[in-house]
Scaffold this motif. Structure first.
Motif, PDB file in Angstrom:
ATOM      1  N   GLN A  60       0.833  -1.208   0.000  1.00  0.00           N
ATOM      2  CA  GLN A  60       0.000   0.000   0.000  1.00  0.00           C
ATOM      3  C   GLN A  60       0.874   1.267   0.000  1.00  0.00           C
ATOM      4  N   LEU A  61       1.957   1.242   0.770  1.00  0.00           N
ATOM      5  CA  LEU A  61       2.841   2.421   0.812  1.00  0.00           C
ATOM      6  C   LEU A  61       3.547   2.631  -0.532  1.00  0.00           C
ATOM      7  N   CYS A  62       3.978   1.529  -1.153  1.00  0.00           N
ATOM      8  CA  CYS A  62       4.602   1.647  -2.485  1.00  0.00           C
ATOM      9  C   CYS A  62       3.624   2.299  -3.457  1.00  0.00           C
ATOM     10  N   ALA A  63       2.365   1.888  -3.373  1.00  0.00           N
ATOM     11  CA  ALA A  63       1.352   2.427  -4.285  1.00  0.00           C
ATOM     12  C   ALA A  63       1.083   3.897  -3.975  1.00  0.00           C
ATOM     13  N   LEU A  64       0.844   4.214  -2.717  1.00  0.00           N
ATOM     14  CA  LEU A  64       0.522   5.602  -2.341  1.00  0.00           C
ATOM     15  C   LEU A  64       1.635   6.556  -2.760  1.00  0.00           C
ATOM     16  N   ARG A  65       2.877   6.072  -2.674  1.00  0.00           N
ATOM     17  CA  ARG A  65       4.013   6.944  -3.034  1.00  0.00           C
ATOM     18  C   ARG A  65       4.446   6.756  -4.484  1.00  0.00           C
ATOM     19  N   GLU A  66       3.739   5.894  -5.172  1.00  0.00           N
ATOM     20  CA  GLU A  66       4.062   5.594  -6.583  1.00  0.00           C
ATOM     21  C   GLU A  66       5.550   5.299  -6.771  1.00  0.00           C
ATOM     22  N   VAL A  78      -9.505   6.278  -5.764  1.00  0.00           N
ATOM     23  CA  VAL A  78      -9.709   7.126  -4.585  1.00  0.00           C
ATOM     24  C   VAL A  78      -8.410   7.819  -4.187  1.00  0.00           C
ATOM     25  N   ASP A  79      -7.318   7.023  -4.123  1.00  0.00           N
ATOM     26  CA  ASP A  79      -6.044   7.596  -3.683  1.00  0.00           C
ATOM     27  C   ASP A  79      -5.278   8.269  -4.824  1.00  0.00           C
ATOM     28  N   GLY A  80      -5.690   7.982  -6.035  1.00  0.00           N
ATOM     29  CA  GLY A  80      -5.068   8.654  -7.180  1.00  0.00           C
ATOM     30  C   GLY A  80      -3.681   8.156  -7.522  1.00  0.00           C
ATOM     31  N   PHE A  81      -3.401   6.890  -7.286  1.00  0.00           N
ATOM     32  CA  PHE A  81      -2.087   6.371  -7.695  1.00  0.00           C
ATOM     33  C   PHE A  81      -2.209   5.556  -8.965  1.00  0.00           C
ATOM     34  N   ASP A  82      -1.100   5.469  -9.674  1.00  0.00           N
ATOM     35  CA  ASP A  82      -1.119   4.792 -10.958  1.00  0.00           C
ATOM     36  C   ASP A  82       0.090   3.882 -11.083  1.00  0.00           C
ATOM     37  N   VAL A  83       0.033   2.748 -10.442  1.00  0.00           N
ATOM     38  CA  VAL A  83       1.081   1.738 -10.583  1.00  0.00           C
ATOM     39  C   VAL A  83       0.404   0.381 -10.757  1.00  0.00           C
ATOM     40  N   GLU A  84       1.181  -0.568 -11.243  1.00  0.00           N
ATOM     41  CA  GLU A  84       0.623  -1.901 -11.457  1.00  0.00           C
ATOM     42  C   GLU A  84       0.851  -2.748 -10.210  1.00  0.00           C
ATOM     43  N   LEU A  85      -0.186  -3.430  -9.757  1.00  0.00           N
ATOM     44  CA  LEU A  85      -0.064  -4.264  -8.550  1.00  0.00           C
ATOM     45  C   LEU A  85      -0.452  -5.688  -8.918  1.00  0.00           C
ATOM     46  N   LYS A  86       0.445  -6.620  -8.585  1.00  0.00           N
ATOM     47  CA  LYS A  86       0.147  -8.007  -8.959  1.00  0.00           C
ATOM     48  C   LYS A  86       0.431  -8.920  -7.781  1.00  0.00           C
ATOM     49  N   ALA A 115       6.981  -1.653   8.190  1.00  0.00           N
ATOM     50  CA  ALA A 115       6.776  -1.426   6.748  1.00  0.00           C
ATOM     51  C   ALA A 115       7.221  -0.015   6.375  1.00  0.00           C
ATOM     52  N   SER A 116       6.800   0.985   7.140  1.00  0.00           N
ATOM     53  CA  SER A 116       7.216   2.365   6.837  1.00  0.00           C
ATOM     54  C   SER A 116       8.732   2.478   6.801  1.00  0.00           C
ATOM     55  N   SER A 117       9.388   1.805   7.735  1.00  0.00           N
ATOM     56  CA  SER A 117      10.839   1.889   7.847  1.00  0.00           C
ATOM     57  C   SER A 117      11.534   1.293   6.621  1.00  0.00           C
ATOM     58  N   ALA A 118      11.042   0.146   6.174  1.00  0.00           N
ATOM     59  CA  ALA A 118      11.647  -0.485   4.992  1.00  0.00           C
ATOM     60  C   ALA A 118      11.392   0.354   3.750  1.00  0.00           C
ATOM     61  N   ILE A 119      10.227   1.011   3.703  1.00  0.00           N
ATOM     62  CA  ILE A 119       9.922   1.858   2.546  1.00  0.00           C
ATOM     63  C   ILE A 119      10.865   3.057   2.509  1.00  0.00           C
ATOM     64  N   GLN A 120      11.213   3.592   3.672  1.00  0.00           N
ATOM     65  CA  GLN A 120      12.171   4.709   3.676  1.00  0.00           C
ATOM     66  C   GLN A 120      13.494   4.256   3.053  1.00  0.00           C
ATOM     67  N   MET A 121      13.902   3.026   3.366  1.00  0.00           N
ATOM     68  CA  MET A 121      15.140   2.501   2.784  1.00  0.00           C
ATOM     69  C   MET A 121      15.001   2.295   1.274  1.00  0.00           C
ATOM     70  N   ALA A 122      13.884   1.693   0.851  1.00  0.00           N
ATOM     71  CA  ALA A 122      13.680   1.429  -0.579  1.00  0.00           C
ATOM     72  C   ALA A 122      13.654   2.739  -1.353  1.00  0.00           C
ATOM     73  N   GLU A 123      12.998   3.726  -0.787  1.00  0.00           N
ATOM     74  CA  GLU A 123      12.892   5.032  -1.452  1.00  0.00           C
ATOM     75  C   GLU A 123      14.272   5.688  -1.587  1.00  0.00           C
ATOM     76  N   ALA A 124      15.091   5.534  -0.545  1.00  0.00           N
ATOM     77  CA  ALA A 124      16.447   6.116  -0.587  1.00  0.00           C
ATOM     78  C   ALA A 124      17.238   5.528  -1.751  1.00  0.00           C
ATOM     79  N   VAL A 125      17.011   4.231  -2.007  1.00  0.00           N
ATOM     80  CA  VAL A 125      17.727   3.560  -3.090  1.00  0.00           C
ATOM     81  C   VAL A 125      17.136   3.953  -4.449  1.00  0.00           C
ATOM     82  N   LEU A 126      15.813   3.852  -4.556  1.00  0.00           N
ATOM     83  CA  LEU A 126      15.166   4.099  -5.854  1.00  0.00           C
ATOM     84  C   LEU A 126      15.331   5.545  -6.313  1.00  0.00           C
TER      85      LEU A 126
END
Ligand code: TXD
Length: 324
Positions: free
Chosen positions: A22-28, A55-63, A242-253
């Motif tokens: 959900q966080l990956c999607a919200l932050r695209e 509703v949230d206005g994100f546009d990514v593919e989720l599988k 989850a939030s913590s790991a997303i901060q790390m993933a975002e730093a990399v991406l």
């Protein structure tokens, strides 16, 4: 030139996996594939999250998938696969079970996403990251674990509550292994540069009382995971990990060069040779781009060494069980 969104593979679609997606999607952050061995469950979760896209206005593919082939070409894999300890299960039983799972996950990541970064969240964290690096054979800079971002966020939160200040102005770091031996760095904790201890002394007008209050926050940080488990009755913390790991993933991406406490392979830094431990690193597109060393006084170094010894014990146990 071919443009494409980053591909994020979530291995494990349980409590943390769901929030990660959900966080990956919200932050695209990118397209998300969620793998789990439980049939239909990851497909259901991903469908549920995708149906909020309008509703949230994100546009990514989720599988969602039960087939590892679907993680093909992932840029980042975030691993939460594992089983929690069940009644009657010994520590060794849990270590064996989760080591087998991580080996299987690692072999599939190596096969289908050989160029990916791997962020491990599964417990026991320090041991599972070590095994993941060994199994994939990936460069250690590209295999790292999440624990310190969360432990530090917990510490900062307690400090903010105590001082009545905005948590985003609090800088606090926790080093070492992910367990009771973790090392919250009291001396370096500050509010926009002003030492927290100095502010506690001002608040209480008494050094002994200030120390007592800080000690209580340190203890609460070390036991924060257990505090949540006791309240939830079922399962463990999942939003904050989850939030913590997303901060790390975002730093990399986004190649942010964030300075974050990450479970990284030490090769001489902090006097540690060849063990994964939580330390500050620079995190960017190449993964762990640098390990940030800092001065520890004798007391802090003692606590850090104690924590490293706990990690060594865990790795020895894995060796005894035939995994290292
Ligand atoms: O900060 C941290 N590092 C942590 C770590 C903070 C909190 C919790 N932490 C650990 O994360 C926790 O002790 C677990 O080891 C992991 C995942 O926690 P979560 O709460 O998401 O656990 P779940 O809900 O049990 O999800 C685990 C999923 C579940 O859906 C299983 O079906 C799946 O893992 N699973 C597998 N997936 C892939 N492959 C295999 N073999 C497999 N086995 C189980």
């Amino acid at each position: 030139m071919e443009f494409k969104r980053p591909k994020i593979a979530l291995i494990g679609g349980g409590q943390i996996g769901g929030v990660l997606s959900q966080l990956c999607a919200l932050r695209e952050l990118g397209d998300v594939v969620m793998f789990d061995i439980v049939e239909d469950m990851p497909q259901g979760k991903q469908l549920d999250i995708a149906e909020a896209s309008r509703v949230d206005g994100f546009d990514v593919e989720l599988k969602g998938t039960n087939d590892y082939a679907d993680i093909e070409g992932a840029d980042i894999c975030i691993v939460t696969a594992g089983l929690p300890r069940k009644p009657g299960m010994s520590r060794d039983d849990l270590l064996t079970t989760n080591s087998n799972i991580i080996k299987d996950v690692g072999e599939n990541i190596k096969k289908y996403a050989p160029n990916s970064h791997v962020i491990v969240i599964s417990n026991p964290l320090d041991a599972m990251v070590t095994l993941m690096q060994k199994t994939t054979g990936f460069a250690p800079e590209k295999v790292y674990g999440q624990a310190g971002v969360l432990d530090s966020s917990r510490f900062a939160t307690f400090i903010a509550w105590e001082l009545g200040v905005a948590v985003k102005d609090v800088n606090a770091m926790v080093l070492g292994g992910h367990g009771d031996t973790m090392v919250p760095l009291v001396r370096y904790a500050n509010v926009n540069g002003v030492p927290v201890m100095e502010q506690l002394v001002r608040k209480y007008g008494d050094e002994a009382k200030a120390k007592e209050v800080m000690d209580a926050m340190v203890e609460r940080t070390k036991k924060a995971g257990g505090e949540v488990v006791a309240l939830l009755k079922k399962g463990s913390a999942f939003y904050s990990p989850a939030s913590s790991a997303i901060q790390m993933a975002e730093a990399v991406l986004k190649d942010e060069k964030r300075v974050l406490p990450v479970c990284a392979l030490l090769q001489g830094e902090f006097g540690v040779e060849n063990y994964y431990v939580g330390v500050p690193v620079v995190l960017g597109k190449d993964g762990i781009e640098k390990i940030v060393e800092l001065e520890l006084n004798d007391e802090e170094q003692g606590m850090f060494d104690h924590s490293v010894n706990a990690v060594k014990g865990l790795i020895e146990d894995m060796g005894r069980l035939g995994f290292m």
